[in-house]
Write a protein that holds these residues in place. Structure first.
Motif: not given
Length: 101
Positions: A78-87
């Motif tokens: 739901l967050l974009g898998e490998l492309e999710y930008e960590l916070q």
């Protein structure tokens, strides 16, 4: 990102912890001067935490099929898998759904 630290909580369950010295939960701090996506995190995990049989955790540049990834209790799909930008302070959980028999 611009900061100096990127604190994260990494958790491994469902048997995945066996590949990481049987440690289920780790607090890690990454270099916050750059942007981190999950795909970079997986490389960092491989190089710094994974102790044995990387083929049971990683396949190509992603996790193996059968490993569920949750970020802050949300499915990474739901967050974009490998492309999710960590916070900062993200909780990333890897759960193996594969069991031997």
């Amino acid at each position: 990102m611009g900061g100096t630290d990127l604190p994260l909580v990494l958790e491994f369950g469902g048997g995945a912890e066996l590949l990481f010295d049987n440690v289920k939960k780790r607090q890690v701090t990454l270099d916050g001067s750059k942007t981190w996506k999950i795909k970079e995190l997986l490389g960092w995990i491989r190089d710094n935490l994974l102790r044995e049989r990387p083929e049971l955790f990683l396949q190509n540049d992603s996790v193996r099929p059968g490993i569920l990834v949750l970020v802050n209790d949300a499915d990474w799909e739901l967050l974009g898998e490998l492309e999710y930008e960590l916070q900062p302070n993200d909780n990333v959980l890897f759960i193996s759904t594969l069991h031997g028999g």
